[in-house]
Design a protein around this motif. Structure first.
Motif, mmCIF file in Angstrom:
data_model
loop_
_atom_site.group_PDB
_atom_site.id
_atom_site.type_symbol
_atom_site.label_atom_id
_atom_site.label_comp_id
_atom_site.label_asym_id
_atom_site.label_seq_id
_atom_site.Cartn_x
_atom_site.Cartn_y
_atom_site.Cartn_z
ATOM 1 N N ARG A 114 22.219 36.444 36.261
ATOM 2 C CA ARG A 114 23.439 35.769 36.723
ATOM 3 C C ARG A 114 23.129 34.635 37.704
ATOM 4 O O ARG A 114 23.748 33.572 37.655
ATOM 5 C CB ARG A 114 24.352 36.795 37.393
ATOM 6 N N GLU A 115 22.154 34.868 38.604
ATOM 7 C CA GLU A 115 21.859 33.902 39.663
ATOM 8 C C GLU A 115 20.755 32.913 39.297
ATOM 9 O O GLU A 115 20.569 31.907 39.985
ATOM 10 C CB GLU A 115 21.474 34.645 40.949
ATOM 11 N N GLY A 116 19.982 33.218 38.250
ATOM 12 C CA GLY A 116 18.966 32.279 37.789
ATOM 13 C C GLY A 116 17.681 32.290 38.584
ATOM 14 O O GLY A 116 17.238 31.253 39.065
ATOM 15 N N PHE A 117 17.059 33.465 38.736
ATOM 16 C CA PHE A 117 15.750 33.541 39.377
ATOM 17 C C PHE A 117 14.839 34.489 38.598
ATOM 18 O O PHE A 117 15.299 35.296 37.784
ATOM 19 C CB PHE A 117 15.860 33.973 40.849
ATOM 20 N N LEU A 118 13.537 34.367 38.831
ATOM 21 C CA LEU A 118 12.542 35.209 38.172
ATOM 22 C C LEU A 118 12.291 36.463 39.007
ATOM 23 O O LEU A 118 12.394 36.431 40.233
ATOM 24 C CB LEU A 118 11.225 34.458 38.005
#
Length: 338
Positions: A114-118
């Motif tokens: 949802r937040e766009g991180f690895l």
């Protein structure tokens, strides 16, 4: 009178017996070799199921160093913009866990999508610890530092091969993973923007298995611990601890924020009680220097040795607690933006 066996028959029987024994030995040896190989070489182990199907890629990798080799898993959300560099959160599992189980319990991959991180999940080997515990405590022998170096090697590899922003990396861990996260942060403070300890032992309270048990029970003496050097480089610390934890005494959380506050020269504390819906209440205390938070201590009423707000029926997971996954991301995301 019994008939004597011929020399040829005796040789044949002897050869058959030898073949049978040799076969048993070879089968046992192959089984042992396969076990070692599965631990050492990721490609030889059966691929575990994807903990977050449909949300992104579950990438396998391996890092090596003086402590040997360790597998890792990387969750890469779908839909990342081409060429974009995104934050990286390193999640260190506790004893008896592996990356897939830890991801399912915490649901961190869902938040990352949802937040766009690895999300990087290093994996401890059973050859290094039969219970898959990170050896955070074994600093006297140097094994703890060697494992920390392996995790750092995995981070460097991910930053090189995938769209991870080297300037936006944070650590989080549960139990033994929390102890290892704290050790990594103290060894390489400039590499991390924030660190989160969930139900872990404060750094420096143990140097062997014996002293680790004493520290976990809250019997370590802070006076015996060398203070962290004063520096504004220490990454901000979030500590989450339950009052009913029978594995790691709650005093460890207090000691961890004390160490961080001392290193930062903290002058003020601000506490508040928070309860969201029917979840367990918590007391949140911020330790500040000026307007900057050096450490935050979250004490959750009634929480045992489990991930707060985790998936129901998962090991080391308490769905009735406040959402530790969301708390950790809010904490580290503020530091990424700063």
């Amino acid at each position: 009178m019994p008939k004597r066996s011929s020399p040829a028959a005796l040789r044949k029987a002897w050869q058959q017996g030898l073949n049978a024994v040799t076969g048993q030995v070879l089968r046992a040896a192959r089984s042992a070799a396969d076990t070692v190989a599965r631990e050492a070489v990721p490609s030889l182990q059966k691929t575990p199921s994807h903990p977050s199907p449909g949300l992104g890629d579950w990438i396998a990798g391996v890092a090596s160093g003086r402590a040997g080799m360790r597998r890792y898993r990387l969750f890469r959300p779908r839909g990342l913009a081409p060429g974009a560099r995104v934050p990286l959160l390193v999640m260190l599992h506790g004893c008896g866990q592996d990356p897939a189980g830890f991801a399912r319990s915490t649901r961190m991959n869902r938040l990352a999508a949802r937040e766009g991180f690895l999300v990087l999940y290093p994996e401890q080997s059973r050859l290094a610890n039969p219970q898959r515990c990170w050896n955070w405590f074994d600093t006297e022998s140097g094994r703890a530092q060697a494992e920390a170096a392996l995790i750092l090697a995995a981070i460097d590899q991910v930053c090189l091969l995938y769209p991870a922003d080297r300037e936006r990396v944070a650590l989080a861990g549960l139990s033994a993973g929390a102890g290892m996260a704290a050790l990594l942060a103290t060894l390489h403070p400039a590499r991390f923007k924030a660190v989160a300890m969930h139900s872990g032992v404060a750094p420096g309270l143990a140097s062997s298995a014996t002293t680790a048990l004493r520290a976990m029970r809250g019997r370590a003496m802070p006076a015996e611990t060398a203070p962290l050097p004063a520096s504004d480089q220490w990454p901000p610390l979030l500590v989450i601890q339950g009052t009913q934890d029978k594995v790691v005494a709650a005093t460890n959380g207090v000691e961890a924020v004390r160490q961080w506050s001392q290193a930062h020269g903290v002058s003020t504390q601000e506490s508040r009680t928070v309860q969201r819906g029917r979840r367990r209440p918590m007391i949140v205390t911020d330790f500040k220097r000026g307007r900057n938070i050096a450490a935050t201590l979250v004490v959750i009423e009634g929480l045992g040795h489990a991930w707060s707000g985790g998936t129901a029926k998962a090991p080391f997971s308490d769905p009735e607690g406040p959402d530790a996954t969301a708390m950790i991301w809010r904490f580290v995301a503020k530091r990424f933006r700063a």
